[in-house]
Every structure is written in structure tokens, then in C-alpha cells.
Write a protein that holds these residues in place. Structure first.
Motif, mmCIF file in Angstrom:
data_model
loop_
_atom_site.group_PDB
_atom_site.id
_atom_site.type_symbol
_atom_site.label_atom_id
_atom_site.label_comp_id
_atom_site.label_asym_id
_atom_site.label_seq_id
_atom_site.Cartn_x
_atom_site.Cartn_y
_atom_site.Cartn_z
ATOM 1 N N HIS A 1 0.841 -1.204 0.000
ATOM 2 C CA HIS A 1 0.000 0.000 0.000
ATOM 3 C C HIS A 1 0.869 1.244 0.000
ATOM 4 N N THR B 1 0.303 5.653 -0.481
ATOM 5 C CA THR B 1 -0.561 6.803 -0.710
ATOM 6 C C THR B 1 0.210 7.778 -1.591
ATOM 7 N N HIS C 1 0.681 11.287 -3.287
ATOM 8 C CA HIS C 1 0.315 12.682 -3.023
ATOM 9 C C HIS C 1 0.566 13.491 -4.286
ATOM 10 N N THR D 1 -4.407 16.496 -3.663
ATOM 11 C CA THR D 1 -5.196 15.276 -3.578
ATOM 12 C C THR D 1 -4.283 14.071 -3.360
ATOM 13 N N THR D 2 -4.890 12.978 -2.921
ATOM 14 C CA THR D 2 -4.144 11.748 -2.705
ATOM 15 C C THR D 2 -4.868 10.585 -3.371
ATOM 16 N N LYS D 3 -4.149 9.508 -3.572
ATOM 17 C CA LYS D 3 -4.725 8.295 -4.153
ATOM 18 C C LYS D 3 -4.053 7.097 -3.507
ATOM 19 N N ASP D 4 -4.851 6.129 -3.088
ATOM 20 C CA ASP D 4 -4.310 4.876 -2.575
ATOM 21 C C ASP D 4 -3.908 4.014 -3.761
#
Length: 142
Positions: A61, A63, A65, A70-73
Motif C-alpha cells: 500500500h 498513498t 500525493h 489530492t491523494t490516491k491509494d
């Protein structure tokens, strides 16, 4: 359908020689990551169902940035079969030259970009060096 079953179906759908390499690679990467790590399957389709990329199996996993806040997994490492071979993605590395500079002389016959290692067949590369590169990526992004 579970992610594990999606991965099994994806691997089973590949041509035999590529499937064999992908299964070996998948099993080896599973041993690189801690047992409680996330497992991902991206089918390559966008929100409308249109195919926009090759399917990917992801591990771990991360994250991401973005500059706009905004962020996205996403996954830390991933693999994908493509028309010319196999791609291994090591995501989240800040230094885009790191993989090539660190592993180009020991990995084998592969093309290395900022976060992607691409090769035709598993026998073209040193699997232990690839696993080291993935472990290195995990350390840098954990």
C-alpha cells in the motif's frame, strides 16, 4: 469475486509461457511483502468499462500525493503482462534515476525507467536482484 480469484483468473488467461513466468513472479513477490500486505487487481478498464491499460497485480500500500493536494491509494509494487513481455512497477520512488543507476548492471536483460522494469522473459533477468529492487522500493516508500 475476491482479489485472489481475480488474480487467478487473470493468470490463467495468459498464454502458457507468459503465464508460467507471471505465476513464478507473483509467488516470489508474495514472499517479499509481509503476509498482511494489501493485494490488488486492476483489470485495466476505466470507469466506463473501456480498456485503457493492461491488467495489473499490485502488492502493498502506498498513498500517492499529487501537487494539487489530492491523494490516491495505490500499490507499492505491481506486475503486468504486455505484448512484448512483463513489466514490474516499483511505485513511489522519489529519485527517478535510482532503479536504473542501482540495478542496470546486475539485473540482466531489462529496460529500466523511473519506476518500471520491463523484460521479455523471466529467464532474461536475475530474479534475486529483482526481488532486492522490490524490497528496496518497499523500504523507501514505507
Amino acid at each position: 469475486m475476491t482479489v485472489t480469484n481475480q488474480i487467478k483468473e487473470y493468470l490463467a488467461s495468459l498464454p502458457e509461457t507468459k503465464r508460467d513466468d507471471m505465476v513464478i513472479l507473483h509467488e516470489n513477490i508474495l514472499h517479499v511483502f509481509p503476509k498482511d500486505s494489501s493485494l490488488w487487481f486492476l483489470d485495466g478498464k476505466d470507469a466506463t468499462g473501456k480498456i485503457v491499460t493492461n491488467p495489473n497485480i499490485g502488492y502493498g500500500h502506498l498513498t500517492i500525493h499529487y501537487a494539487n493536494g489530492t491523494t490516491k491509494d495505490f500499490y507499492q509494487a505491481g506486475i503486468s503482462a504486455n505484448s512484448t513481455g512483463i513489466s514490474v512497477y516499483i511505485m513511489g520512488l522519489e529519485d527517478k534515476k535510482y532503479l536504473a543507476e542501482t540495478y542496470k548492471n546486475t539485473l540482466g536483460k531489462a529496460t529500466i525507467t523511473g519506476y518500471c522494469i520491463k523484460f521479455k522473459k523471466l529467464q532474461d533477468i536475475n530474479l534475486e536482484v529483482l526481488k532486492t529492487a522490490i524490497q528496496d522500493g518497499i523500504k523507501q516508500t514505507s
